[in-house]
Design an enzyme around this catalytic site. Structure first.
Site, PDB file in Angstrom:
ATOM      1  N   MET A  10       0.838  -1.208   0.000  1.00  0.00           N
ATOM      2  CA  MET A  10       0.000   0.000   0.000  1.00  0.00           C
ATOM      3  C   MET A  10       0.874   1.260   0.000  1.00  0.00           C
ATOM      4  O   MET A  10       0.925   1.989   0.970  1.00  0.00           O
ATOM      5  CB  MET A  10      -0.930  -0.022   1.225  1.00  0.00           C
ATOM      6  N   GLN A  52     -11.086   2.986  -0.031  1.00  0.00           N
ATOM      7  CA  GLN A  52     -10.715   4.241   0.645  1.00  0.00           C
ATOM      8  C   GLN A  52     -11.537   5.410   0.101  1.00  0.00           C
ATOM      9  O   GLN A  52     -12.154   6.159   0.864  1.00  0.00           O
ATOM     10  CB  GLN A  52      -9.231   4.552   0.424  1.00  0.00           C
ATOM     11  N   THR A  83       1.971   1.657   5.892  1.00  0.00           N
ATOM     12  CA  THR A  83       1.272   2.787   5.293  1.00  0.00           C
ATOM     13  C   THR A  83       0.734   3.644   6.425  1.00  0.00           C
ATOM     14  O   THR A  83       0.264   3.106   7.428  1.00  0.00           O
ATOM     15  CB  THR A  83       0.102   2.319   4.407  1.00  0.00           C
ATOM     16  N   ASN A  84       0.813   4.962   6.276  1.00  0.00           N
ATOM     17  CA  ASN A  84       0.236   5.844   7.296  1.00  0.00           C
ATOM     18  C   ASN A  84      -1.282   5.827   7.255  1.00  0.00           C
ATOM     19  O   ASN A  84      -1.945   5.708   8.285  1.00  0.00           O
ATOM     20  CB  ASN A  84       0.731   7.283   7.081  1.00  0.00           C
ATOM     21  N   THR A  85      -1.853   5.938   6.056  1.00  0.00           N
ATOM     22  CA  THR A  85      -3.294   6.096   5.921  1.00  0.00           C
ATOM     23  C   THR A  85      -4.072   4.956   6.562  1.00  0.00           C
ATOM     24  O   THR A  85      -5.082   5.183   7.240  1.00  0.00           O
ATOM     25  CB  THR A  85      -3.688   6.210   4.427  1.00  0.00           C
ATOM     26  N   CYS A 197       3.208   9.994   4.594  1.00  0.00           N
ATOM     27  CA  CYS A 197       2.785   8.978   3.632  1.00  0.00           C
ATOM     28  C   CYS A 197       4.058   8.247   3.248  1.00  0.00           C
ATOM     29  O   CYS A 197       5.082   8.895   2.978  1.00  0.00           O
ATOM     30  CB  CYS A 197       2.119   9.602   2.416  1.00  0.00           C
ATOM     31  N   THR A 198       4.001   6.941   3.231  1.00  0.00           N
ATOM     32  CA  THR A 198       5.238   6.180   3.061  1.00  0.00           C
ATOM     33  C   THR A 198       5.862   6.337   1.684  1.00  0.00           C
ATOM     34  O   THR A 198       7.026   5.972   1.484  1.00  0.00           O
ATOM     35  CB  THR A 198       5.012   4.692   3.374  1.00  0.00           C
ATOM     36  N   GLU A 199       5.125   6.912   0.730  1.00  0.00           N
ATOM     37  CA  GLU A 199       5.697   7.152  -0.603  1.00  0.00           C
ATOM     38  C   GLU A 199       6.436   8.479  -0.733  1.00  0.00           C
ATOM     39  O   GLU A 199       7.217   8.666  -1.676  1.00  0.00           O
ATOM     40  CB  GLU A 199       4.594   7.114  -1.686  1.00  0.00           C
TER      41      GLU A 199
END
Length: 230
Positions: A10, A52, A83-85, A197-199
């Site tokens: 994710m 989501q 993932t943060n979300t 956000c991990t991206e």
């Protein structure tokens, strides 16, 4: 060494950063041919993303809870939700899980407080920036003041995450937009900015700005390595 459980995919772009970081962390600590013990379950992000944006969070919790149980069954001693979300449903996942979740916001807050940071800017998906599940944890449990970009900037941040970074696209124009937003948050009093956000760390890093950046992927992984080797 404990086994690190990972709930990934994710997106897979950032999950690969997780896998690399925990292995580099273990190697740095133990040397030689040591690497991390990891049990990883990677979901199909397209399914999660549709839910989501449809607001069907309980359905995402059901999918991730089932996946997390598989991670636990695979021998993991604790779980990272990569993932943060999706920490929005961390409590629902934890309720069905026999192993502890290492919460990404807790790891980040500990690092911020250790460095004397009490007011931060937060970048992430619209869900993370606009909803309370992440911000309120920082505010209520750790006493950290959180500010987010304005609505137009939030739209930019969210769009770049889903339409570019999760697809492996690195756009110099988007990088500059992000750096401008970081500067705006700093001008509003943020002592530092959370890359929530991990991206995002795929796009900008500390070498790009004098504003202190807190990369949640790196912090989460460091926390996991500490736990695995404790």
């Amino acid at each position: 060494m404990k086994t690190i459980g990972m709930l990934g995919g994710m997106s897979w772009e950032s999950t690969s950063s997780y896998y690399k970081a925990v292995n580099e962390g273990v190697k740095a600590r133990l040397g030689g041919l040591h690497s991390a013990k990891v049990c990883l379950y990677s979901v199909d992000f397209a399914e999660i993303e549709k839910l989501q944006h449809a607001g069907k969070w309980q359905e995402t919790a059901d999918i991730l809870s089932a996946a997390a149980k598989n991670v636990a069954a695979g021998g993991a001693d604790f779980l990272l939700i990569c993932t943060n979300t999706m920490h929005k449903v961390a409590d629902e996942i934890q309720a069905q899980l026999s192993i502890p979740i290492l919460h990404i916001a807790d790891a980040t807050a500990a690092k911020l407080l250790a460095n004397g940071v009490t007011k931060v800017g937060l970048l992430g998906t619209r869900f993370t920036m606009e909803q309370d599940f992440y911000k309120s944890r920082l505010i209520n449990q750790f006493g950290i003041d959180v500010i987010v970009p304005n609505e137009a900037e939030r739209n930019v941040v969210h769009h770049v995450i889903y339409d570019e970074l999760c697809r492996g696209v690195i756009n110099p124009a988007s990088k500059q937009q992000y750096l401008d937003i970081v500067n705006d948050l700093h001008a509003q009093g943020a002592q530092a900015v959370i890359l929530g956000c991990t991206e995002i760390a795929l796009l900008i890093g500390q070498q790009d700005t004098q504003v202190p950046l807190y990369d949640t992927t790196a912090i989460h992984c460091e926390y996991a390595v500490d736990m695995a080797l404790s």
